[in-house]
Scaffold this motif. Structure first.
Motif, PDB file in Angstrom:
ATOM      1  N   ARG A  34      -3.713 -31.722  46.030  1.00 37.95           N
ATOM      2  CA  ARG A  34      -2.570 -31.738  46.940  1.00 37.95           C
ATOM      3  C   ARG A  34      -2.962 -31.004  48.203  1.00 37.95           C
ATOM      4  O   ARG A  34      -3.299 -29.809  48.154  1.00 37.95           O
ATOM      5  CB  ARG A  34      -1.369 -31.061  46.281  1.00 37.95           C
ATOM      6  N   GLU A  35      -2.945 -31.725  49.343  1.00 44.93           N
ATOM      7  CA  GLU A  35      -3.321 -31.134  50.624  1.00 44.93           C
ATOM      8  C   GLU A  35      -4.692 -30.468  50.557  1.00 44.93           C
ATOM      9  O   GLU A  35      -4.875 -29.315  50.926  1.00 44.93           O
ATOM     10  CB  GLU A  35      -2.271 -30.130  51.084  1.00 44.93           C
ATOM     11  N   GLN A  36      -5.674 -31.214  50.004  1.00 42.38           N
ATOM     12  CA  GLN A  36      -7.066 -30.763  49.885  1.00 42.38           C
ATOM     13  C   GLN A  36      -7.214 -29.538  48.982  1.00 42.38           C
ATOM     14  O   GLN A  36      -8.224 -28.853  49.035  1.00 42.38           O
ATOM     15  CB  GLN A  36      -7.653 -30.462  51.276  1.00 42.38           C
ATOM     16  N   ARG A  37      -6.211 -29.268  48.161  1.00 42.92           N
ATOM     17  CA  ARG A  37      -6.291 -28.151  47.222  1.00 42.92           C
ATOM     18  C   ARG A  37      -6.188 -28.693  45.796  1.00 42.92           C
ATOM     19  O   ARG A  37      -5.250 -29.420  45.481  1.00 42.92           O
ATOM     20  CB  ARG A  37      -5.173 -27.146  47.486  1.00 42.92           C
ATOM     21  N   ARG A  38      -7.154 -28.355  44.963  1.00 43.02           N
ATOM     22  CA  ARG A  38      -7.155 -28.846  43.584  1.00 43.02           C
ATOM     23  C   ARG A  38      -6.123 -28.087  42.761  1.00 43.02           C
ATOM     24  O   ARG A  38      -6.138 -26.862  42.685  1.00 43.02           O
ATOM     25  CB  ARG A  38      -8.541 -28.694  42.956  1.00 43.02           C
ATOM     26  N   VAL A  63      -1.307 -41.853  39.145  1.00 48.08           N
ATOM     27  CA  VAL A  63      -0.593 -40.891  38.295  1.00 48.08           C
ATOM     28  C   VAL A  63      -0.959 -39.461  38.672  1.00 48.08           C
ATOM     29  O   VAL A  63      -0.099 -38.575  38.748  1.00 48.08           O
ATOM     30  CB  VAL A  63      -0.904 -41.162  36.808  1.00 48.08           C
ATOM     31  N   ALA A  64      -2.265 -39.210  38.931  1.00 52.15           N
ATOM     32  CA  ALA A  64      -2.715 -37.869  39.300  1.00 52.15           C
ATOM     33  C   ALA A  64      -2.074 -37.423  40.613  1.00 52.15           C
ATOM     34  O   ALA A  64      -1.664 -36.264  40.766  1.00 52.15           O
ATOM     35  CB  ALA A  64      -4.234 -37.845  39.421  1.00 52.15           C
ATOM     36  N   ALA A  70       4.395 -33.554  42.174  1.00 51.93           N
ATOM     37  CA  ALA A  70       5.473 -32.936  41.393  1.00 51.93           C
ATOM     38  C   ALA A  70       5.220 -31.453  41.174  1.00 51.93           C
ATOM     39  O   ALA A  70       6.141 -30.629  41.266  1.00 51.93           O
ATOM     40  CB  ALA A  70       5.618 -33.648  40.050  1.00 51.93           C
ATOM     41  N   LEU A  71       3.966 -31.081  40.906  1.00 57.63           N
ATOM     42  CA  LEU A  71       3.626 -29.671  40.738  1.00 57.63           C
ATOM     43  C   LEU A  71       3.887 -28.884  42.012  1.00 57.63           C
ATOM     44  O   LEU A  71       4.409 -27.762  41.982  1.00 57.63           O
ATOM     45  CB  LEU A  71       2.153 -29.531  40.326  1.00 57.63           C
ATOM     46  N   GLU A  72       3.536 -29.479  43.151  1.00 59.88           N
ATOM     47  CA  GLU A  72       3.768 -28.824  44.430  1.00 59.88           C
ATOM     48  C   GLU A  72       5.264 -28.652  44.677  1.00 59.88           C
ATOM     49  O   GLU A  72       5.706 -27.614  45.175  1.00 59.88           O
ATOM     50  CB  GLU A  72       3.141 -29.651  45.557  1.00 59.88           C
TER      51      GLU A  72
END
Length: 290
Positions: A34-38, A63-64, A70-72
């Motif tokens: 997400r936004e270049q952050r794993r 899906v990933a 969703a986690l963000e």
């Protein structure tokens, strides 16, 4: 990453027997980014030793991406709730207005994981923005971002509605040329007891940070900020009234004491005049000596 059960993948280490019993012959790992952050890794297991076909890999990537998003969202919602409680706590702090404004702004920016923003106060009598605190809006002598904050503040003051701009590039007339990669912005009016106190503005280089789904939380923080500002202003007014009361008390005491002194001197002068008229010089000398 694709790996077979017969290979040296650490995810299969010590699990080969169980994997074979479950009919697992290979796996595929897709990073959650997400936004270049794993954010993590999504692992899928397959019965074929050749791993999943390309179509399933594409599906795993979709899906990933959704999981990472969703986690963000969950992480941001937790930060926003914590920010809401933190700002609510500042409402009862009774601190100096400037100190309070800076704390509310810093807390709000942290809750949204952004570094640019401002709280601007509205002077109803002069119909102008007359006081503010800001973070990250002025650099290299350029105040274009602060000018943008003023325009956003004025817009929400007039509309009395939150303004969420997920993509500033779609509004080129509003975006300053020296925005230095600015992508998203939000603003809301600060209202307490029906009175406009000011506006809360935030900006970020991350596209999509401020969307319509974020508007309720943004407005909730703006509402708590308005309560904190109103409380600080009321506290300042109470202190001012206390100072005025103390000055009035001292003035009254000085006036009363001076009146008593002048009254006593007046009585003594009248008495002295009577003694002089009667020719009692000795008594007059005693009065003067006393």
């Amino acid at each position: 990453l694709n790996a077979q059960i017969s290979g040296d993948c650490p995810l299969f280490d010590g699990m080969q027997t169980l994997a074979r019993a479950e009919g697992i012959r290979s796996l595929a790992c897709v990073p959650l980014v997400r936004e270049q952050r794993r954010e993590g890794i999504l692992t899928a297991y397959f019965p074929s030793p050749d791993g999943p076909p390309e179509q399933q890999i594409q599906l795993l990537n979709i899906v990933a991406t959704e999981i990472a998003s969703a986690l963000e969202s969950v992480r941001l919602r937790q930060q926003q709730m914590a920010t809401l409680y933190a700002v609510e706590g500042l409402t009862r702090s009774g601190q100096d207005l400037d100190v309070l404004l800076q704390q509310v702004l810093e807390t709000s920016l942290t809750g949204w994981s952004v570094r640019r923003g401002a709280i601007l106060l509205w002077d109803e009598g002069n119909a102008a923005w007359n006081h503010w605190v800001q973070a990250g809006l002025e650099y290299d002598g350029d105040s274009a971002l602060f000018d943008l904050a003023l325009r956003l503040a004025e817009q929400v003051r007039q509309s009395n509605q939150p303004l969420m701009i997920p993509d500033l590039s779609k509004q080129p007339a509003m975006l300053p040329q020296t925005a230095n990669g600015l992508k998203s912005a939000a603003a809301d009016v600060l209202i307490s007891s029906g009175k406009v106190l000011g506006a809360l503005v935030m900006m970020t280089e991350q596209r999509g940070r401020f969307g319509e789904t974020q508007a309720p939380f943004f407005s909730a923080i703006a509402h708590q900020a308005a309560l904190a500002i109103s409380n600080a202003q009321l506290h300042a007014q109470v202190q001012h009234m206390a100072i005025l009361d103390e000055r009035y008390r001292l003035s009254r005491e000085m006036h009363d004491g001076l009146a008593q002194t002048l009254g006593s001197l007046g009585w003594q002068l009248d008495h002295l005049g009577m003694l002089l008229e009667s020719g009692d010089l000795r008594a007059a000398e005693e009065v003067l000596a006393g």
